[in-house]
Write a protein that holds these residues in place. Structure first.
Motif, PDB file in Angstrom:
ATOM      1  N   TYR A 187     -36.640 -54.755  84.199  1.00 31.07           N
ATOM      2  CA  TYR A 187     -35.321 -54.103  84.128  1.00 31.07           C
ATOM      3  C   TYR A 187     -35.466 -52.589  84.005  1.00 31.07           C
ATOM      4  O   TYR A 187     -34.702 -51.824  84.616  1.00 31.07           O
ATOM      5  N   ILE A 188     -36.455 -52.131  83.247  1.00 28.31           N
ATOM      6  CA  ILE A 188     -36.663 -50.687  83.075  1.00 28.31           C
ATOM      7  C   ILE A 188     -37.063 -50.046  84.400  1.00 28.31           C
ATOM      8  O   ILE A 188     -36.580 -48.961  84.760  1.00 28.31           O
ATOM      9  N   ALA A 189     -37.936 -50.718  85.153  1.00 29.24           N
ATOM     10  CA  ALA A 189     -38.325 -50.203  86.466  1.00 29.24           C
ATOM     11  C   ALA A 189     -37.130 -50.137  87.404  1.00 29.24           C
ATOM     12  O   ALA A 189     -36.986 -49.192  88.202  1.00 29.24           O
ATOM     13  N   LEU A 190     -36.232 -51.118  87.283  1.00 28.96           N
ATOM     14  CA  LEU A 190     -35.033 -51.129  88.130  1.00 28.96           C
ATOM     15  C   LEU A 190     -34.106 -49.962  87.771  1.00 28.96           C
ATOM     16  O   LEU A 190     -33.493 -49.362  88.661  1.00 28.96           O
ATOM     17  N   ILE A 191     -34.017 -49.633  86.483  1.00 34.86           N
ATOM     18  CA  ILE A 191     -33.190 -48.486  86.060  1.00 34.86           C
ATOM     19  C   ILE A 191     -33.704 -47.203  86.713  1.00 34.86           C
ATOM     20  O   ILE A 191     -32.932 -46.415  87.268  1.00 34.86           O
ATOM     21  N   HIS A 192     -35.024 -47.003  86.657  1.00 32.99           N
ATOM     22  CA  HIS A 192     -35.604 -45.797  87.268  1.00 32.99           C
ATOM     23  C   HIS A 192     -35.335 -45.762  88.772  1.00 32.99           C
ATOM     24  O   HIS A 192     -35.047 -44.690  89.330  1.00 32.99           O
ATOM     25  N   ASP A 193     -35.398 -46.921  89.395  1.00 34.35           N
ATOM     26  CA  ASP A 193     -35.154 -46.991  90.836  1.00 34.35           C
ATOM     27  C   ASP A 193     -33.702 -46.658  91.162  1.00 34.35           C
ATOM     28  O   ASP A 193     -33.423 -45.933  92.126  1.00 34.35           O
ATOM     29  N   LEU A 194     -32.766 -47.182  90.368  1.00 32.91           N
ATOM     30  CA  LEU A 194     -31.337 -46.929  90.609  1.00 32.91           C
ATOM     31  C   LEU A 194     -30.996 -45.448  90.475  1.00 32.91           C
ATOM     32  O   LEU A 194     -30.220 -44.900  91.267  1.00 32.91           O
ATOM     33  N   THR A 196     -32.665 -42.880  91.077  1.00 28.61           N
ATOM     34  CA  THR A 196     -33.199 -42.004  92.132  1.00 28.61           C
ATOM     35  C   THR A 196     -32.334 -42.018  93.389  1.00 28.61           C
ATOM     36  O   THR A 196     -32.550 -41.207  94.297  1.00 28.61           O
ATOM     37  N   ARG A 197     -31.375 -42.914  93.460  1.00 27.37           N
ATOM     38  CA  ARG A 197     -30.517 -43.026  94.650  1.00 27.37           C
ATOM     39  C   ARG A 197     -29.496 -41.893  94.686  1.00 27.37           C
ATOM     40  O   ARG A 197     -29.108 -41.343  93.651  1.00 27.37           O
ATOM     41  N   THR A 198     -29.025 -41.587  95.873  1.00 33.10           N
ATOM     42  CA  THR A 198     -28.079 -40.483  96.061  1.00 33.10           C
ATOM     43  C   THR A 198     -26.626 -40.930  96.074  1.00 33.10           C
ATOM     44  O   THR A 198     -25.728 -40.114  95.866  1.00 33.10           O
ATOM     45  N   ASP A 199     -26.394 -42.217  96.327  1.00 34.68           N
ATOM     46  CA  ASP A 199     -25.020 -42.734  96.359  1.00 34.68           C
ATOM     47  C   ASP A 199     -24.547 -42.968  94.925  1.00 34.68           C
ATOM     48  O   ASP A 199     -24.883 -43.963  94.280  1.00 34.68           O
ATOM     49  N   VAL A 246     -24.728 -46.206  92.324  1.00 34.33           N
ATOM     50  CA  VAL A 246     -25.501 -46.081  91.079  1.00 34.33           C
ATOM     51  C   VAL A 246     -24.671 -46.568  89.892  1.00 34.33           C
ATOM     52  O   VAL A 246     -25.143 -47.340  89.047  1.00 34.33           O
ATOM     53  N   VAL A 247     -23.414 -46.139  89.835  1.00 36.98           N
ATOM     54  CA  VAL A 247     -22.539 -46.518  88.710  1.00 36.98           C
ATOM     55  C   VAL A 247     -22.304 -48.027  88.691  1.00 36.98           C
ATOM     56  O   VAL A 247     -22.432 -48.676  87.645  1.00 36.98           O
ATOM     57  N   SER A 248     -21.971 -48.593  89.839  1.00 35.03           N
ATOM     58  CA  SER A 248     -21.644 -50.023  89.883  1.00 35.03           C
ATOM     59  C   SER A 248     -22.871 -50.897  89.588  1.00 35.03           C
ATOM     60  O   SER A 248     -22.785 -51.885  88.845  1.00 35.03           O
ATOM     61  N   GLU A 249     -24.010 -50.542  90.139  1.00 35.78           N
ATOM     62  CA  GLU A 249     -25.206 -51.367  89.945  1.00 35.78           C
ATOM     63  C   GLU A 249     -25.766 -51.225  88.529  1.00 35.78           C
ATOM     64  O   GLU A 249     -26.260 -52.190  87.946  1.00 35.78           O
ATOM     65  N   LEU A 250     -25.675 -50.008  87.972  1.00 38.36           N
ATOM     66  CA  LEU A 250     -26.137 -49.841  86.592  1.00 38.36           C
ATOM     67  C   LEU A 250     -25.209 -50.578  85.622  1.00 38.36           C
ATOM     68  O   LEU A 250     -25.666 -51.135  84.619  1.00 38.36           O
ATOM     69  N   HIS A 251     -23.927 -50.609  85.952  1.00 40.86           N
ATOM     70  CA  HIS A 251     -22.975 -51.380  85.139  1.00 40.86           C
ATOM     71  C   HIS A 251     -23.354 -52.859  85.144  1.00 40.86           C
ATOM     72  O   HIS A 251     -23.348 -53.523  84.089  1.00 40.86           O
TER      73      HIS A 251
END
Length: 447
Positions: free
Chosen positions: A16-23, A25-28, A32-37
């Motif tokens: 999950y932590i690796a996924l947070i870092h990946d999210l 870095t995105r420009t959209d 980013v907001v919806s997926e992190l939510h």
């Protein structure tokens, strides 16, 4: 995230932590907001993830947001707010992370000068319970910060509540910055509460602290002068004015003119008052209410018609603002140094009040011990009593030694006239003696 849910429990946290870092870095930003939510909701509200993994992932997210990895301030604010809202149903399990997020959100709001919103965010922090008890010194810093933010938006009533909480904890720290902020809050609370004498003393004390920036110390000195001017006229205010007048730094302030006139008991004119009024803050221009009893007494008219020599009566029945009242009381006190007595109508013309209102103001100041004198209701006069000690040489004019008091005739004017003659004669003799000692005057015997 579906793939992560099938991993062994000890591998879920790092995934999950690796996924947070990946999210991040995105420009959209919308994605980013919806997926992190969705990620936070899964970690916090899914029982399959577990509390240990949830705290591990949230702690890392809080750290990333606090380290400034997200450069866009609006995106960072949105992520913090959304994360707080998502955690809300399980707030008891994640109090430590929620508190840190609240501090971050308060920092963002303070940078945007949303003072009240930042204060409300800090009010929601859990200080008295939680996974780890917060130290009293840390609680004090939070309370002082809330007070400071509320005062920025002039919410003095709620600020005083948190100031009282901070006052109970002020003994718990020796940190100079926290103590200075607390003392400044103390002065500002007194200022907003119209305890102007107390506020002036505290501002003046802070203006000497070397750790404070020079420009801020100058602002505190100006605030001290302003509060001293607005304070109720009387002996206590005179002592504060004297302290400020003797401070060499006040001579460079734009309010020095009114300070010097207040200290020297000069009557203030409307142009000077207008100039000073432009420097005041909104709470220092607050309207004041007149009690029904005072309004009734102030609206009374003289039974006798005014003589041709008396000025026309004003229609005002009392001061309308704090500044208005301070200036009227000062002018009344200053007039006591000029006149032996004054009629109600004459004082009303001086203060721009009705004769009844002028009498009411003088009566209150006499009752409170801020003015020495008495009121003659029959002749409609206010008599002022001198507050200065008489000269030691008084009554020893002409080298005759102590002069016995004359027989008491009950005539007030006669007594005052006799006293003035005795004092004048004593002063003349003292001057002649001084000139003789210097050799400037030679006395010759009269044949």
């Amino acid at each position: 995230m579906d793939a992560i849910s099938t991993l062994p429990q000890r591998e879920k946290g790092p995934a999950y932590i690796a996924l947070i870092h990946d999210l991040l870095t995105r420009t959209d930003t919308v994605a980013v907001v919806s997926e992190l939510h969705a990620l936070v909701d899964t970690v916090v509200n899914q029982d399959s993830v577990g509390l240990v993994v949830g705290r591990q992932v949230l702690s890392e997210l809080v750290k990333i947001l606090g380290d400034g990895v997200v450069k866009d301030p609006e995106l960072r604010k949105t992520l913090v707010e959304d994360t707080l809202a998502t955690i809300q149903p399980r707030i008891v399990s994640y109090e430590e992370q929620v508190n840190i997020l609240r501090f971050q959100l308060a920092d963002i709001l303070e940078e945007e000068e949303e003072w009240s919103e930042a204060a409300r965010v800090l009010m929601g922090t859990s200080l008295d319970s939680g996974q780890r008890a917060m130290a009293e010194a840390d609680k004090l810093r939070v309370y002082v910060r809330i007070v400071r933010l509320l005062l920025e938006d002039e919410d003095s009533i709620q600020a005083e509540t948190y100031y009282n909480r901070a006052a109970l904890l002020v003994h718990s720290t020796s940190d100079k910055e926290t103590l200075l902020q607390f003392k400044l809050c103390q002065a500002r609370i007194s200022d907003y509460g119209r305890k102007f004498l107390e506020a002036a003393s505290r501002y003046h004390e802070l203006s000497y602290v070397g750790e404070i920036d020079e420009e801020e110390r100058r602002q505190m000195l100006m605030a001290a002068v302003t509060c001293a001017v607005l304070a109720p006229a009387g002996p206590n205010r005179s002592r504060v004015l004297a302290s400020l007048y003797r401070d060499e730094r006040t001579i460079d302030l734009p309010t020095y003119n009114i300070l010097s006139k207040m200290f020297l008991d000069h009557i203030l004119r409307s142009a000077e008052i207008k100039s000073f009024e432009s420097t005041l803050k909104p709470h220092q221009l607050a309207k004041i209410a007149i009690s029904s009893n005072d309004r009734l007494a102030s609206s009374g008219h003289d039974e006798d018609p005014a003589s041709a020599t008396e000025p026309a009566a004003s229609s005002r029945t009392g001061p309308s603002t704090v500044l208005d009242r301070a200036v009227m009381e000062h002018n009344l006190l200053a007039s006591s140094n000029i006149y032996n007595n004054i009629t109600f109508r004459g004082l009303g013309a001086l203060l721009d009040l009705t004769p009844g209102a002028a009498e009411t103001m003088a009566r209150k100041m006499i009752e409170q011990g801020r003015l020495r004198g008495f009121i003659d209701q029959v002749d409609k006069l206010i008599w002022f009593e001198g507050s200065r000690e008489e000269d030691d040489a008084q009554g020893k004019a002409g080298g005759l030694g102590d002069v016995e008091d004359a027989e008491d005739t009950g005539a007030l004017f006669t007594k005052r006239w006799d006293n003035q003659i005795r004092l004048t004669a004593a002063n003349v003799e003292s001057i002649v003696q001084h000139l003789t000692e210097k050799g400037l005057v030679k006395l010759t015997a009269v044949a």
